[in-house]
Write an enzyme that holds these catalytic residues in place. Sequence first.
Site, PDB file in Angstrom:
ATOM      1  N   SER A 269     -18.429   5.209  16.326  1.00  0.00           N
ATOM      2  CA  SER A 269     -17.823   6.537  16.504  1.00  0.00           C
ATOM      3  C   SER A 269     -18.742   7.662  16.059  1.00  0.00           C
ATOM      4  O   SER A 269     -18.439   8.838  16.291  1.00  0.00           O
ATOM      5  CB  SER A 269     -16.508   6.628  15.717  1.00  0.00           C
ATOM      6  OG  SER A 269     -15.566   5.701  16.205  1.00  0.00           O
TER       7      SER A 269
ATOM      8  N   ARG B  96      -2.955  -1.577  -3.561  1.00  0.00           N
ATOM      9  CA  ARG B  96      -1.608  -1.208  -3.998  1.00  0.00           C
ATOM     10  C   ARG B  96      -1.061  -2.077  -5.127  1.00  0.00           C
ATOM     11  O   ARG B  96      -0.305  -1.606  -5.963  1.00  0.00           O
ATOM     12  CB  ARG B  96      -0.638  -1.264  -2.807  1.00  0.00           C
ATOM     13  CG  ARG B  96      -0.855  -0.176  -1.789  1.00  0.00           C
ATOM     14  CD  ARG B  96       0.076  -0.349  -0.614  1.00  0.00           C
ATOM     15  NE  ARG B  96      -0.240   0.586   0.467  1.00  0.00           N
ATOM     16  CZ  ARG B  96       0.139   0.428   1.720  1.00  0.00           C
ATOM     17  NH1 ARG B  96       0.865  -0.632   2.062  1.00  0.00           N
ATOM     18  NH2 ARG B  96      -0.193   1.303   2.635  1.00  0.00           N
TER      19      ARG B  96
ATOM     20  N   CYS C 208       4.293   3.396   4.376  1.00  0.00           N
ATOM     21  CA  CYS C 208       5.085   4.524   4.870  1.00  0.00           C
ATOM     22  C   CYS C 208       6.586   4.307   4.721  1.00  0.00           C
ATOM     23  O   CYS C 208       7.322   5.237   4.362  1.00  0.00           O
ATOM     24  CB  CYS C 208       4.738   4.804   6.330  1.00  0.00           C
ATOM     25  SG  CYS C 208       4.638   3.344   7.358  1.00  0.00           S
TER      26      CYS C 208
ATOM     27  N   SER D 299       3.736   3.886  16.205  1.00  0.00           N
ATOM     28  CA  SER D 299       2.545   4.529  15.654  1.00  0.00           C
ATOM     29  C   SER D 299       2.145   3.925  14.317  1.00  0.00           C
ATOM     30  O   SER D 299       0.983   4.011  13.920  1.00  0.00           O
ATOM     31  CB  SER D 299       2.756   6.039  15.509  1.00  0.00           C
ATOM     32  OG  SER D 299       3.897   6.321  14.716  1.00  0.00           O
TER      33      SER D 299
ATOM     34  N   LYS E  23       6.318  -5.689   1.075  1.00  0.00           N
ATOM     35  CA  LYS E  23       5.695  -4.459   0.580  1.00  0.00           C
ATOM     36  C   LYS E  23       6.761  -3.532  -0.011  1.00  0.00           C
ATOM     37  O   LYS E  23       6.551  -2.893  -1.054  1.00  0.00           O
ATOM     38  CB  LYS E  23       4.963  -3.728   1.703  1.00  0.00           C
ATOM     39  CG  LYS E  23       3.657  -4.361   2.139  1.00  0.00           C
ATOM     40  CD  LYS E  23       3.099  -3.616   3.349  1.00  0.00           C
ATOM     41  CE  LYS E  23       1.857  -4.277   3.909  1.00  0.00           C
ATOM     42  NZ  LYS E  23       1.370  -3.611   5.136  1.00  0.00           N
TER      43      LYS E  23
ATOM     44  N   HIS F 118       9.793   6.892  11.418  1.00  0.00           N
ATOM     45  CA  HIS F 118      10.517   5.704  10.962  1.00  0.00           C
ATOM     46  C   HIS F 118      11.910   6.115  10.495  1.00  0.00           C
ATOM     47  O   HIS F 118      12.085   7.178   9.873  1.00  0.00           O
ATOM     48  CB  HIS F 118       9.806   5.044   9.780  1.00  0.00           C
ATOM     49  CG  HIS F 118       8.520   4.362  10.135  1.00  0.00           C
ATOM     50  ND1 HIS F 118       8.041   4.255  11.415  1.00  0.00           N
ATOM     51  CD2 HIS F 118       7.603   3.739   9.333  1.00  0.00           C
ATOM     52  CE1 HIS F 118       6.880   3.588  11.388  1.00  0.00           C
ATOM     53  NE2 HIS F 118       6.603   3.270  10.145  1.00  0.00           N
TER      54      HIS F 118
ATOM     55  N   ASN G 145       6.140   8.894   9.989  1.00  0.00           N
ATOM     56  CA  ASN G 145       5.365   7.885   9.263  1.00  0.00           C
ATOM     57  C   ASN G 145       3.878   8.214   9.188  1.00  0.00           C
ATOM     58  O   ASN G 145       3.198   7.781   8.253  1.00  0.00           O
ATOM     59  CB  ASN G 145       5.539   6.514   9.927  1.00  0.00           C
ATOM     60  CG  ASN G 145       5.258   6.549  11.417  1.00  0.00           C
ATOM     61  OD1 ASN G 145       5.960   7.223  12.172  1.00  0.00           O
ATOM     62  ND2 ASN G 145       4.228   5.840  11.847  1.00  0.00           N
TER      63      ASN G 145
END
Length: 345
Positions: free
Chosen positions: A48, A107, A138, A168, A222, A250, A324
């Site tokens: 990219s 996390r 999210c 998404s 999660k 969401h 989200n």
Amino acid sequence: MSSAQGSDRKFKVAVVGATGAVGAALLEILAERRFPARSVVALASERSAGSEVEYGRRKLVVQDLDQYDFAGTDIALFSAGGSTSAKYAPRAAAAGCYVVDNSSEFRYVEGIPLVVAEVNPEAIAQASEGRIIANPNCSTMQMLVALAPIHRQAGIERINVATYQSVSGAGRSAMEELGRQTAALLNFQTPQCERFPVQIAFNVIPQIDRFEDNGYTREEMKMVWETQKILDPQIRVNATAVRVPVFYGHAEAVHLETRDAISADQVRQLLAQAPGVELVDDREPGGYPTPVTHAAGADPVYVGRIREDLSHPKGLSMWIVADNIRKGAALNAIQIAELLVEHYL
């Protein structure tokens, strides 16, 4: 608007994964909130490099992440996947840069704070040595923005949640697949499944991420792990995560049980004053938030359908909706960056 604007100090910010959906949102929100940046660097993979991305009214040339020297960069916002974060976030931190990471890589690492800006901003202090801060999933994030005020008031013992998560959340390729499948079906053609295990157009899929040994998917786990790390390790969480044919936003049907009794009216009063929350709770057709009518492209976490659980004396039910990509990923990362410049840099 950034709380850091009152200072004349400016900071160098790197956006890792700048060509992705969350990367684009990060750049957009940095410009919208007038983050005090003296320079913003767009980083992505070698393939990219040389392309351009938008930052406010300007265009930034994307640089090769592998060749970038993080020395002199104050904050790096990572949103390029776990393997990229695993390789490059420690490199950035070692150069003295604070990292806010959107992947799941850090996390659950002890000593690395997992932060929702409206819920546990004080946890950022834990990053003073390691310099890495994790952004939650999210679906967890929007739920906790709404539930934290209730937990502080009445103590939440148990959460039962079913999510309705847009495509998404699975990236640009997932959105493209929904579009292609929808077009194919409307033209009486057979849809092709590449990104999802089964057809997503006009369907719902009760699987997000891989299955764990206990029968739950990783997305569901999660929500368990992150709720306990961010809000309270004693809270029990039972989740079902479902992918739905929606592009952005969401939604969650949340049922919770509290330690102390609290009425639906008291919850409405709490949430009406809660930072980051917008109440849409009218008992009439359309008097509730949805991904399309409220969440998509917006910053708040929307809450509606608040009612007392008919089956439990200390139970409550509600409907929680948020974008989200914006709140679920980009906005929270930038709110953390704003807290960093205000208190730690």
